[in-house]
Write a protein that holds these residues in place. Sequence first.
Motif, short mmCIF file in Angstrom:
data_model
loop_
_atom_site.label_atom_id
_atom_site.label_comp_id
_atom_site.label_asym_id
_atom_site.label_seq_id
_atom_site.Cartn_x
_atom_site.Cartn_y
_atom_site.Cartn_z
N ASN A 181 0.95 -1.23 -0.19
CA ASN A 181 0.17 0.09 0.07
C ASN A 181 0.68 1.27 -0.03
OD1 ASN A 181 -2.35 -1.31 0.12
ND2 ASN A 181 -2.26 -1.66 2.30
N THR A 182 2.12 1.03 0.18
CA THR A 182 3.21 2.43 0.04
C THR A 182 2.91 2.95 -1.10
OG1 THR A 182 4.66 1.18 1.45
CG2 THR A 182 5.53 3.09 0.37
N ARG A 183 2.71 4.24 -1.22
CA ARG A 183 2.25 5.00 -2.40
C ARG A 183 3.76 6.00 -2.63
NH1 ARG A 183 -2.82 8.57 -1.80
NH2 ARG A 183 -1.97 8.68 0.43
N ARG A 184 4.35 6.18 -1.66
CA ARG A 184 5.29 7.42 -1.84
C ARG A 184 6.72 6.73 -1.01
NH1 ARG A 184 1.13 10.50 -0.92
NH2 ARG A 184 0.38 11.89 -2.95
N VAL A 185 7.78 7.02 -1.86
CA VAL A 185 9.20 6.75 -0.93
C VAL A 185 9.91 7.85 -1.10
CG1 VAL A 185 11.29 5.34 -0.67
CG2 VAL A 185 8.98 4.06 -1.14
N ALA A 224 13.20 7.86 -10.88
CA ALA A 224 12.58 8.73 -9.82
C ALA A 224 11.40 9.60 -10.35
CB ALA A 224 13.69 9.41 -9.38
N ALA A 225 10.57 9.79 -9.52
CA ALA A 225 9.59 10.63 -9.81
C ALA A 225 9.85 12.19 -9.67
CB ALA A 225 8.17 10.61 -8.88
N PRO A 261 4.58 -1.79 -7.77
CA PRO A 261 5.67 -1.43 -9.05
C PRO A 261 5.22 -0.09 -9.26
CG PRO A 261 4.80 -3.37 -9.34
CD PRO A 261 3.99 -3.14 -8.18
N ASP A 262 4.12 0.61 -9.03
CA ASP A 262 4.02 1.92 -9.50
C ASP A 262 4.00 2.88 -8.40
OD1 ASP A 262 1.72 1.23 -7.70
OD2 ASP A 262 0.17 1.98 -8.73
N VAL A 263 4.94 2.55 -7.22
CA VAL A 263 5.12 3.60 -6.21
C VAL A 263 5.98 4.78 -6.62
CG1 VAL A 263 7.35 2.34 -5.59
CG2 VAL A 263 6.02 3.71 -3.73
#
Length: 219
Positions: free
Chosen positions: A25-29, A138-139, A111-113
């Motif tokens: 459930n992690t959305r952002r790192v 990286a985003a 995979p979409d984090v």
Amino acid sequence: MAAQEHHLHVQRTARYYQLGTPGPNTRRVWVVCHGYGQLAAYFIRHFAFLAEDDLNTVVLAPEGLSRFYLQGTSGRVGATWMTREDRLTEIEDYVTYLNQLSDTILAQCSPDVQILVLGFSQGAATVSRWLAHAPFRAARLVLWAGAFPPDMDLAVAARLLRQVPVTLVCGTQDEYVTAEAVAQQQAALLGLGVDPEIIWFEGRHQLDRAVLQRLKEIM
């Protein structure tokens, strides 16, 4: 007879600090790398509110592999990512370390984090060199009170930067980074085909919570 220099690969233990628990459930790192003479345990405290506000956010603060006493031979200790001595080997070592750390954490996430990479001061060059060899995209890349290293291969640098939005952050009273230096960094990035976002805040060579909040909102 002149001494011959050699290198030996050894196993060693690297230290990092973490806020939040990675999972599906992690959305952002956020991967945040400290500056010269800092320790990750203290550096990561500036980012605590990010994980507290969003349980789906994880913050990782790796620590430089070399530690030293900040004054004399006792007292406060800091860490550094590299020095000019045997610098290429030190760069290779921390790139390998950061890749292993990110592989370990991201394997637990979807995979979409989204991954935001932030380097403060010396950490800015560190994360730039790392991302050129990282196994993910990286985003956003945030260079805070630091610069993209000018000695990187131009083709590699251009390929990296054209794939990742870049933000430059600096305090208006930063004693190490002048407005001229920021303008030069902007010009260098424009030369590589990248138009970075520039964020100024009222402050010195430090992090700023309001700017971190702004970065969180644009993720």
